[in-house]
Write a protein that holds these residues in place. Structure first.
Motif, short mmCIF file in Angstrom:
data_model
loop_
_atom_site.label_atom_id
_atom_site.label_comp_id
_atom_site.label_asym_id
_atom_site.label_seq_id
_atom_site.Cartn_x
_atom_site.Cartn_y
_atom_site.Cartn_z
N ASN A 1 -7.46 6.89 -0.44
CA ASN A 1 -7.96 7.47 0.81
C ASN A 1 -7.75 6.51 1.97
OD1 ASN A 1 -8.80 9.82 -0.43
ND2 ASN A 1 -10.91 9.13 -0.74
N GLY A 2 -7.97 5.23 1.72
CA GLY A 2 -7.74 4.23 2.76
C GLY A 2 -6.27 4.13 3.14
N TYR B 1 -3.98 -5.18 -0.63
CA TYR B 1 -5.22 -5.95 -0.64
C TYR B 1 -5.94 -5.88 0.70
CZ TYR B 1 -5.01 -7.83 -5.36
OH TYR B 1 -5.04 -7.96 -6.73
N GLY B 2 -5.21 -5.56 1.76
CA GLY B 2 -5.85 -5.30 3.04
C GLY B 2 -6.69 -4.04 2.99
N ILE B 3 -6.20 -3.03 2.27
CA ILE B 3 -6.97 -1.79 2.07
C ILE B 3 -8.21 -2.08 1.22
CG2 ILE B 3 -6.95 0.51 1.06
CD1 ILE B 3 -5.19 0.36 3.51
N ILE B 4 -8.03 -2.85 0.16
CA ILE B 4 -9.16 -3.19 -0.72
C ILE B 4 -10.23 -3.93 0.08
CG2 ILE B 4 -9.86 -4.60 -2.70
CD1 ILE B 4 -7.05 -4.00 -3.87
N ARG B 5 -9.79 -4.81 0.96
CA ARG B 5 -10.71 -5.56 1.81
C ARG B 5 -11.63 -4.62 2.58
NH1 ARG B 5 -7.29 -7.90 6.16
NH2 ARG B 5 -6.25 -8.89 4.38
N LYS B 6 -11.07 -3.49 3.05
CA LYS B 6 -11.85 -2.54 3.83
C LYS B 6 -12.77 -1.68 2.98
CE LYS B 6 -8.32 -2.13 7.47
NZ LYS B 6 -9.18 -2.60 8.58
N LYS B 7 -12.57 -1.72 1.65
CA LYS B 7 -13.34 -0.87 0.75
C LYS B 7 -14.46 -1.61 0.03
CE LYS B 7 -11.08 2.93 1.53
NZ LYS B 7 -11.76 4.14 2.05
N ILE B 8 -14.66 -2.86 0.33
CA ILE B 8 -15.65 -3.65 -0.38
C ILE B 8 -17.07 -3.08 -0.23
CG2 ILE B 8 -16.84 -5.90 -0.31
CD1 ILE B 8 -14.14 -7.23 -0.05
N ASP B 9 -17.35 -2.46 0.91
CA ASP B 9 -18.68 -1.87 1.11
C ASP B 9 -18.84 -0.52 0.41
OD1 ASP B 9 -19.48 -4.01 2.67
OD2 ASP B 9 -18.83 -3.08 4.55
N ASP B 10 -17.74 0.09 0.00
CA ASP B 10 -17.78 1.40 -0.64
C ASP B 10 -17.69 1.33 -2.16
OD1 ASP B 10 -17.79 2.56 1.92
OD2 ASP B 10 -15.60 2.56 1.99
N VAL B 11 -17.02 0.29 -2.66
CA VAL B 11 -16.77 0.14 -4.10
C VAL B 11 -17.19 -1.27 -4.51
CG1 VAL B 11 -15.03 0.16 -5.93
CG2 VAL B 11 -14.82 1.74 -4.00
N ILE C 1 -1.30 5.89 6.58
CA ILE C 1 -0.09 6.71 6.61
C ILE C 1 -0.18 7.75 7.74
CG2 ILE C 1 1.30 8.41 5.33
CD1 ILE C 1 1.56 5.64 4.15
N ASN C 2 -1.36 8.30 7.92
CA ASN C 2 -1.54 9.36 8.93
C ASN C 2 -1.35 8.86 10.35
OD1 ASN C 2 -1.99 11.33 7.03
ND2 ASN C 2 -4.23 11.21 7.14
N ILE C 3 -1.47 7.55 10.56
CA ILE C 3 -1.20 7.00 11.91
C ILE C 3 0.16 6.32 11.95
CG2 ILE C 3 -3.65 6.76 12.48
CD1 ILE C 3 -3.40 3.75 11.93
N GLY C 4 0.97 6.59 10.92
CA GLY C 4 2.34 6.08 10.91
C GLY C 4 2.50 4.66 10.43
N ASP C 5 1.49 4.11 9.77
CA ASP C 5 1.53 2.72 9.33
C ASP C 5 1.83 2.65 7.83
OD1 ASP C 5 1.25 0.04 8.85
OD2 ASP C 5 -0.86 -0.08 9.43
N SER D 1 0.83 -1.21 0.00
CA SER D 1 0.00 0.00 0.00
C SER D 1 0.87 1.25 0.00
CB SER D 1 -0.96 0.00 1.20
OG SER D 1 -0.27 0.21 2.41
N TYR D 2 2.01 1.21 0.66
CA TYR D 2 2.90 2.37 0.68
C TYR D 2 3.50 2.60 -0.70
CZ TYR D 2 6.51 5.67 2.10
OH TYR D 2 7.31 6.78 2.20
#
Length: 232
Positions: free
Chosen positions: A185-186, A201-211, A191-195, A89-90
């Motif tokens: 955005n995810g 694909y972990g980010i995509i997993r969190k976006k399944i309800d949005d996209v 990044i904003n919390i230093g991660d 993701s980075y």
């Protein structure tokens, strides 16, 4: 269509082979993994490529420079100097200015071998957001397992054993502008919390309800991942 290729990592699970070169330059049947990827793209007239590199990136650049058959490629290199302490993701985040305004992009991991027919399937698929799915592989908890509905829309994905999972999401995908920016955005939230060590694909997993993401079964198309000693 523009392609983004992620090739920054060290390939630590193949340490014996990758101590002296990036994983995408390993040879399989006399050809570098990266050659298979480039040839599949060229066959489909995809020549604009953003490539995120890191570990021994000079070797990737020298390889491309010394192969005239790749001279038609319009390559932009993005250096991920933090490849030791970051994840996919980075690498996407570093390339954000080159993808955020695209109407569609093709997303590719650099440790996969396939041919032009698979790229053709995903490029010409009627859906805007597609993740290739391997439905034939024996699943284990290290894989991004997916559940699809009757229309092949992804309704669940996780990196663990899922009862009745339909297959594994592999690193070949197509994203619309909406999906690109939702994913970015995810990533920005992480990044904003230093991660910087979150998988794409972990980010995509969190976006399944949005996209709306859909699965494309790779079916009979040749496909091999080169991630472990056994796979190599």
């Amino acid at each position: 269509m523009k392609a983004i290729i992620l090739a920054a990592g060290k390939g630590s699970r193949l340490k014996h082979y990758t101590e002296n070169m990036p994983k995408c330059l390993l040879e399989v049947n006399g050809k570098k993994i990266l050659e298979y990827i480039f040839e599949a793209l060229i066959e489909n007239e995809i020549t604009e490529i953003v490539m995120v590199v890191g570990y021994k990136s000079f070797m990737i650049k020298d390889f491309i420079k010394n192969h005239p058959k790749f001279s038609k490629l319009n390559l932009t290199f993005i250096e991920n100097d933090e490849y030791n302490n970051s994840n996919t993701s980075y690498s996407w985040w570093l390339a954000r200015d080159f993808i955020k305004n695209e109407s569609q992009i093709l997303h590719l991991h650099s440790d996969l071998i396939y041919f032009g027919d698979l790229i053709k399937k995903i490029v010409h698929h009627k859906r805007e957001n597609i993740l290739c799915i391997d439905k034939k592989i024996s699943l284990d908890e290290s894989m991004e397992q997916v559940i699809l509905d009757e229309n092949e829309k992804m309704v669940y994905m996780d990196k663990k054993m899922i009862p009745n999972a339909h297959g594994k999401a592999v690193g070949v995908a197509k994203f619309s502008n909406q999906a690109i920016n939702s994913i970015l955005n995810g990533i920005e939230e992480r990044i904003n919390i230093g991660d910087k060590n979150y998988a794409l694909y972990g980010i995509i997993r969190k976006k399944i309800d949005d996209v709306d993401f859909y699965g494309l079964d790779i079916g009979d198309s040749f496909f091999k991942e080169v991630n472990t000693f056994d796979e190599y």
